[in-house]
Design an enzyme around this catalytic site. Structure first.
Site, PDB file in Angstrom:
ATOM      1  N   SER A  94       0.708  -1.204  -0.079  1.00 16.53           N
ATOM      2  CA  SER A  94       0.010  -0.094  -0.044  1.00 16.53           C
ATOM      3  C   SER A  94       0.817   1.382   0.003  1.00 16.53           C
ATOM      4  O   SER A  94       0.264   2.462  -0.420  1.00 16.53           O
ATOM      5  CB  SER A  94      -0.855  -0.001   1.202  1.00 16.53           C
ATOM      6  OG  SER A  94      -0.117   0.380   2.432  1.00 16.53           O
TER       7      SER A  94
ATOM      8  N   LYS B 267       0.590   4.294   6.818  1.00 14.81           N
ATOM      9  CA  LYS B 267       0.103   5.095   6.010  1.00 14.81           C
ATOM     10  C   LYS B 267       0.530   6.623   5.991  1.00 14.81           C
ATOM     11  O   LYS B 267       1.153   6.926   7.133  1.00 14.81           O
ATOM     12  CB  LYS B 267      -1.305   5.089   6.235  1.00 14.81           C
ATOM     13  CG  LYS B 267      -2.204   3.706   6.148  1.00 14.81           C
ATOM     14  CD  LYS B 267      -2.217   3.134   4.757  1.00 14.81           C
ATOM     15  CE  LYS B 267      -2.933   1.621   5.006  1.00 14.81           C
ATOM     16  NZ  LYS B 267      -2.802   1.123   3.896  1.00 14.81           N
TER      17      LYS B 267
END
EC number: 3.4.21.89
Length: 205
Positions: free
Chosen positions: A39, A84
């Site tokens: 990700s 993230k």
């Protein structure tokens, strides 16, 4: 007895102090973390090691490690740490408009990812309130027009694949474990800059 005192002074005490310092550093200052998944590509790869700084002040553009168990309903059991990038902090508005990302009406500098990830990867035009309805966020996050105080809105750099705040809402400050830092010995200087220093140029000039 004299021999035991010398052993204690010269060996046991220094070792005990060293262990104590190492434990304190790991608990309160820095620890190693491993990226799990794709990700954060192209800036962080699967299984890449990063430093997790527990003392850093979290700013927009920083990459963070957080405990996602109480954030992502898709997690069934066990520890699950996500890595993230922080896009919005408490009080911010966040929206995607015409293939560009805006925070508080100002365009975000997304030079750390390609145009495909900035546009289609991030999704069609959206604001926080309609994202919450589209993805059935938790009740506490529903219908918010701004990032609530004490929370963060996060995105992965690999927007097309990333499971992030678009899907499950805001990340509580108490679940942030630390800021991710790429160690100095990594050879990819651009990726290292994109992780460690993006907060300095978060908005388009």
């Amino acid at each position: 007895m004299k021999f035991l005192k010398l052993c204690f002074k010269n060996w046991i005490m220094p070792i005990a102090i060293g262990i104590t310092i190492a434990v304190l550093i790991q608990k309160f200052i820095v620890i190693g973390a491993t990226v799990d998944g794709l990700s954060m590509m192209p800036n962080l790869s699967n299984n890449e090691k990063v430093i997790e700084s527990k003392l850093s002040t979290i700013k927009r553009g920083d990459v963070v490690v957080f405990d996602a168990r109480d954030e992502d309903p898709a997690i069934s059991a066990g520890k699950k740490y996500y890595v993230k990038r922080v896009i919005g902090i408490g009080g911010d508005t966040v929206e995607q408009r015409n293939s560009k990302l805006f925070v508080n009406g100002k365009e975000v500098n997304q030079s750390y990812i390609d145009f495909y990830q900035q546009s289609e990867g991030t999704g069609l035009n959206w604001q926080l309130s309609n994202l919450s309805k589209r993805h059935a966020w938790q009740e506490k996050d529903q219908n918010q027009t701004r990032v609530p105080k004490g929370t963060y809105f996060v995105l992965g750099d690999n927007r097309m694949l990333s499971n992030d705040s678009r899907s499950y809402g805001f990340i509580d400050k108490s679940h942030i474990l630390g800021k991710a830092i790429v160690p100095f010995w990594r050879q990819n200087k651009q990726a290292k800059k994109n992780i460690n220093h993006q907060a300095k140029s978060f908005f388009v000039n």
